[in-house]
Design a protein around this motif. Sequence first.
Motif, PDB file in Angstrom:
ATOM      1  N   PRO A 263     -63.527 -55.571-102.458  1.00 54.55           N
ATOM      2  CA  PRO A 263     -63.336 -54.135-102.234  1.00 54.55           C
ATOM      3  C   PRO A 263     -61.860 -53.796-102.070  1.00 54.55           C
ATOM      4  O   PRO A 263     -61.125 -54.523-101.394  1.00 54.55           O
ATOM      5  CB  PRO A 263     -64.112 -53.877-100.935  1.00 54.55           C
ATOM      6  N   PRO A 264     -61.401 -52.715-102.679  1.00 50.87           N
ATOM      7  CA  PRO A 264     -59.985 -52.353-102.567  1.00 50.87           C
ATOM      8  C   PRO A 264     -59.612 -51.989-101.130  1.00 50.87           C
ATOM      9  O   PRO A 264     -60.349 -51.289-100.443  1.00 50.87           O
ATOM     10  CB  PRO A 264     -59.845 -51.140-103.500  1.00 50.87           C
ATOM     11  N   ALA A 265     -58.488 -52.498-100.700  1.00 48.81           N
ATOM     12  CA  ALA A 265     -57.994 -52.190 -99.353  1.00 48.81           C
ATOM     13  C   ALA A 265     -56.530 -52.570 -99.277  1.00 48.81           C
ATOM     14  O   ALA A 265     -56.088 -53.522 -99.928  1.00 48.81           O
ATOM     15  CB  ALA A 265     -58.784 -52.952 -98.283  1.00 48.81           C
ATOM     16  N   ASP A 266     -55.770 -51.822 -98.481  1.00 46.74           N
ATOM     17  CA  ASP A 266     -54.387 -52.219 -98.224  1.00 46.74           C
ATOM     18  C   ASP A 266     -54.391 -53.509 -97.418  1.00 46.74           C
ATOM     19  O   ASP A 266     -55.197 -53.680 -96.498  1.00 46.74           O
ATOM     20  CB  ASP A 266     -53.660 -51.122 -97.441  1.00 46.74           C
ATOM     21  N   GLU A 267     -53.489 -54.411 -97.761  1.00 43.52           N
ATOM     22  CA  GLU A 267     -53.426 -55.685 -97.048  1.00 43.52           C
ATOM     23  C   GLU A 267     -52.948 -55.490 -95.607  1.00 43.52           C
ATOM     24  O   GLU A 267     -53.493 -56.090 -94.681  1.00 43.52           O
ATOM     25  CB  GLU A 267     -52.510 -56.641 -97.798  1.00 43.52           C
ATOM     26  N   PHE A 268     -51.910 -54.678 -95.427  1.00 45.98           N
ATOM     27  CA  PHE A 268     -51.370 -54.408 -94.101  1.00 45.98           C
ATOM     28  C   PHE A 268     -51.113 -52.910 -93.965  1.00 45.98           C
ATOM     29  O   PHE A 268     -50.505 -52.310 -94.848  1.00 45.98           O
ATOM     30  CB  PHE A 268     -50.054 -55.160 -93.874  1.00 45.98           C
ATOM     31  N   VAL A 269     -51.581 -52.329 -92.864  1.00 45.72           N
ATOM     32  CA  VAL A 269     -51.307 -50.925 -92.552  1.00 45.72           C
ATOM     33  C   VAL A 269     -50.831 -50.867 -91.108  1.00 45.72           C
ATOM     34  O   VAL A 269     -51.530 -51.327 -90.199  1.00 45.72           O
ATOM     35  CB  VAL A 269     -52.561 -50.037 -92.699  1.00 45.72           C
ATOM     36  N   ILE A 270     -49.650 -50.324 -90.896  1.00 41.87           N
ATOM     37  CA  ILE A 270     -49.103 -50.193 -89.544  1.00 41.87           C
ATOM     38  C   ILE A 270     -48.816 -48.718 -89.307  1.00 41.87           C
ATOM     39  O   ILE A 270     -48.061 -48.091 -90.053  1.00 41.87           O
ATOM     40  CB  ILE A 270     -47.838 -51.046 -89.365  1.00 41.87           C
ATOM     41  N   THR A 271     -49.452 -48.155 -88.283  1.00 41.29           N
ATOM     42  CA  THR A 271     -49.385 -46.724 -88.011  1.00 41.29           C
ATOM     43  C   THR A 271     -48.594 -46.471 -86.742  1.00 41.29           C
ATOM     44  O   THR A 271     -48.825 -47.114 -85.712  1.00 41.29           O
ATOM     45  CB  THR A 271     -50.799 -46.137 -87.857  1.00 41.29           C
ATOM     46  N   GLY A 272     -47.655 -45.541 -86.840  1.00 42.30           N
ATOM     47  CA  GLY A 272     -46.821 -45.212 -85.703  1.00 42.30           C
ATOM     48  C   GLY A 272     -47.002 -43.778 -85.265  1.00 42.30           C
ATOM     49  O   GLY A 272     -47.844 -43.041 -85.793  1.00 42.30           O
ATOM     50  N   GLU A 274     -44.996 -41.355 -85.724  1.00 44.03           N
ATOM     51  CA  GLU A 274     -44.401 -40.380 -86.640  1.00 44.03           C
ATOM     52  C   GLU A 274     -44.699 -40.667 -88.112  1.00 44.03           C
ATOM     53  O   GLU A 274     -44.234 -39.943 -88.987  1.00 44.03           O
ATOM     54  CB  GLU A 274     -42.881 -40.342 -86.421  1.00 44.03           C
ATOM     55  N   GLY A 275     -45.469 -41.727 -88.372  1.00 37.21           N
ATOM     56  CA  GLY A 275     -45.770 -42.055 -89.756  1.00 37.21           C
ATOM     57  C   GLY A 275     -46.494 -43.375 -89.859  1.00 37.21           C
ATOM     58  O   GLY A 275     -46.971 -43.921 -88.858  1.00 37.21           O
ATOM     59  N   TRP A 276     -46.572 -43.891 -91.085  1.00 41.26           N
ATOM     60  CA  TRP A 276     -47.250 -45.169 -91.301  1.00 41.26           C
ATOM     61  C   TRP A 276     -46.603 -45.884 -92.474  1.00 41.26           C
ATOM     62  O   TRP A 276     -45.868 -45.295 -93.256  1.00 41.26           O
ATOM     63  CB  TRP A 276     -48.749 -44.970 -91.550  1.00 41.26           C
ATOM     64  N   LEU A 277     -46.895 -47.173 -92.556  1.00 43.87           N
ATOM     65  CA  LEU A 277     -46.453 -47.921 -93.725  1.00 43.87           C
ATOM     66  C   LEU A 277     -47.532 -48.906 -94.143  1.00 43.87           C
ATOM     67  O   LEU A 277     -48.347 -49.345 -93.330  1.00 43.87           O
ATOM     68  CB  LEU A 277     -45.110 -48.625 -93.509  1.00 43.87           C
ATOM     69  N   THR A 278     -47.535 -49.244 -95.412  1.00 42.03           N
ATOM     70  CA  THR A 278     -48.415 -50.277 -95.939  1.00 42.03           C
ATOM     71  C   THR A 278     -47.563 -51.335 -96.630  1.00 42.03           C
ATOM     72  O   THR A 278     -46.461 -51.063 -97.108  1.00 42.03           O
ATOM     73  CB  THR A 278     -49.429 -49.712 -96.947  1.00 42.03           C
ATOM     74  N   VAL A 279     -48.100 -52.533 -96.675  1.00 40.98           N
ATOM     75  CA  VAL A 279     -47.456 -53.628 -97.409  1.00 40.98           C
ATOM     76  C   VAL A 279     -48.510 -54.274 -98.284  1.00 40.98           C
ATOM     77  O   VAL A 279     -49.571 -54.691 -97.789  1.00 40.98           O
ATOM     78  CB  VAL A 279     -46.851 -54.680 -96.464  1.00 40.98           C
ATOM     79  N   ASN A 280     -48.239 -54.341 -99.591  1.00 39.83           N
ATOM     80  CA  ASN A 280     -49.186 -54.898-100.543  1.00 39.83           C
ATOM     81  C   ASN A 280     -48.467 -55.689-101.630  1.00 39.83           C
ATOM     82  O   ASN A 280     -47.300 -55.422-101.945  1.00 39.83           O
ATOM     83  CB  ASN A 280     -49.988 -53.782-101.220  1.00 39.83           C
ATOM     84  N   SER A 281     -49.173 -56.644-102.186  1.00 36.95           N
ATOM     85  CA  SER A 281     -48.681 -57.342-103.374  1.00 36.95           C
ATOM     86  C   SER A 281     -49.040 -56.504-104.594  1.00 36.95           C
ATOM     87  O   SER A 281     -50.204 -56.144-104.771  1.00 36.95           O
ATOM     88  CB  SER A 281     -49.335 -58.720-103.488  1.00 36.95           C
ATOM     89  N   VAL A 282     -48.052 -56.200-105.435  1.00 41.33           N
ATOM     90  CA  VAL A 282     -48.294 -55.398-106.636  1.00 41.33           C
ATOM     91  C   VAL A 282     -47.553 -56.016-107.818  1.00 41.33           C
ATOM     92  O   VAL A 282     -46.661 -56.853-107.647  1.00 41.33           O
ATOM     93  CB  VAL A 282     -47.845 -53.926-106.444  1.00 41.33           C
ATOM     94  N   ARG A 283     -47.922 -55.583-109.021  1.00 35.44           N
ATOM     95  CA  ARG A 283     -47.238 -56.014-110.232  1.00 35.44           C
ATOM     96  C   ARG A 283     -46.332 -54.895-110.715  1.00 35.44           C
ATOM     97  O   ARG A 283     -46.750 -53.749-110.845  1.00 35.44           O
ATOM     98  CB  ARG A 283     -48.240 -56.362-111.334  1.00 35.44           C
ATOM     99  N   VAL A 284     -45.078 -55.204-110.954  1.00 36.45           N
ATOM    100  CA  VAL A 284     -44.111 -54.251-111.476  1.00 36.45           C
ATOM    101  C   VAL A 284     -43.409 -54.895-112.661  1.00 36.45           C
ATOM    102  O   VAL A 284     -42.741 -55.921-112.508  1.00 36.45           O
ATOM    103  CB  VAL A 284     -43.072 -53.840-110.398  1.00 36.45           C
ATOM    104  N   GLU A 285     -43.591 -54.309-113.826  1.00 37.17           N
ATOM    105  CA  GLU A 285     -43.008 -54.848-115.055  1.00 37.17           C
ATOM    106  C   GLU A 285     -43.331 -56.326-115.200  1.00 37.17           C
ATOM    107  O   GLU A 285     -42.469 -57.162-115.469  1.00 37.17           O
ATOM    108  CB  GLU A 285     -41.489 -54.609-115.073  1.00 37.17           C
ATOM    109  N   ASP A 286     -44.604 -56.633-114.959  1.00 32.06           N
ATOM    110  CA  ASP A 286     -45.146 -57.982-115.115  1.00 32.06           C
ATOM    111  C   ASP A 286     -44.567 -58.988-114.121  1.00 32.06           C
ATOM    112  O   ASP A 286     -44.657 -60.199-114.319  1.00 32.06           O
ATOM    113  CB  ASP A 286     -44.938 -58.508-116.541  1.00 32.06           C
ATOM    114  N   LYS A 287     -43.981 -58.477-113.037  1.00 30.85           N
ATOM    115  CA  LYS A 287     -43.496 -59.356-111.982  1.00 30.85           C
ATOM    116  C   LYS A 287     -44.215 -59.026-110.684  1.00 30.85           C
ATOM    117  O   LYS A 287     -44.534 -57.870-110.406  1.00 30.85           O
ATOM    118  CB  LYS A 287     -41.984 -59.209-111.802  1.00 30.85           C
TER     119      LYS A 287
END
Length: 374
Positions: A263-272, A274-287
């Motif tokens: 199932p699709p899900a963000d690997e890491f989500v940290i909520t503060g 004033e905002g939030w951030l996610t960290v995920n492995s992605v492909r960019v230009e085949d890298k």
Amino acid sequence: MPTAAPGIAILGAGLFAKEAHLPALKALGSDAPPLLAVYSRSEKSSRECSEAAVAMGLEPAPAIYRDGAEMNLDALLARPDITTVIVVLPITLQPSIILKAFAAGKHVLSEKPVAPDVAGGISLIKTYNEKYKKNLVWRIAENFEAEPGFRAAGKAIAEGKIGKVNFFKAVVVNHIDVDNKWYKTPWRTVPDYQGGFLLDGGVHTIAALRTMLTHPLTHLSAFASLNHEYLKPHDTIHAVVQAGSHFHGIVELSFGAPTKSVPPADEFVITGSEGWLTVNSVRVEDKSVMRVLIKRAVKPKAEGEPATEVEEVIDNPKMGVEAEFRSFFDAVAGKPTLEIGDPLEALKDVVFIQAGLNSGGELVDLEKLAAEGK
């Protein structure tokens, strides 16, 4: 053969040594000491690793050492031109080999986890601190801690880009089948250590969290289960976690997904605040890159105006093994370096996994477990 420059040896010639360690040494080039030797319990594995090094351009060919021969581990450790060893051996075998390398006067970079269990980790660290730390460098090779992506996320959080951390979520779900190349490693197929893949791979997730979060994790309540018999003793942990009185979160670790598609899900989500951030492995230009996505609320400049959001994207190439190697070699050379690979910090990752396996829903004091080993 002896060389004018101090060199290194790799102890362990399995998949990760060939697929991650050799490429990292190649990428570092002259910033890494020459690879002079490879050791494995079998001649076949040692020879294949040496040949892979040559095929990658790491020359001259590393000497081959194996058990049951004149060119064995003791002979390798007796070489004065080898000052440093990288230990990439089965989890339960590593502590004894680390101690053997210390006794031979070698600096050591050993693969995670620091030890098979908390008590063993405490004992190993105590011996190092009392007998060897003054003269020898020991670091744990935890590539998630070294990944520029996770470090960038930690820097953004420390700088207050999402305000004060309020809560977090880590979700890592994998499908491991009997044809998986990592499962086919004999010591993983029939593990003689707690947690199976949860210890071997789960420590990565906890290392990433401690790299990003502003406060250490202090308590958890968890349940562990086995969903595929071939992955015993366990393949899944679900935990509710607290970081002192500062914030809390959820950690889901599973190597027991029923299908390759998860199932699709963000690997890491940290909520503060004033905002939030996610960290995920992605492909960019085949890298493959680690992407940090930051969303931050911006207060309206005047009453009655709508609130807005700003977005920031930070992409970093995946190069954790190369980064941990560079830091270690700099430490051995007495140069300023990243503060990564501390065995005491790596112990916290084992503490989390051991607590998650044994909690049974009861609250576990992680700091107490780290101090007492039980």
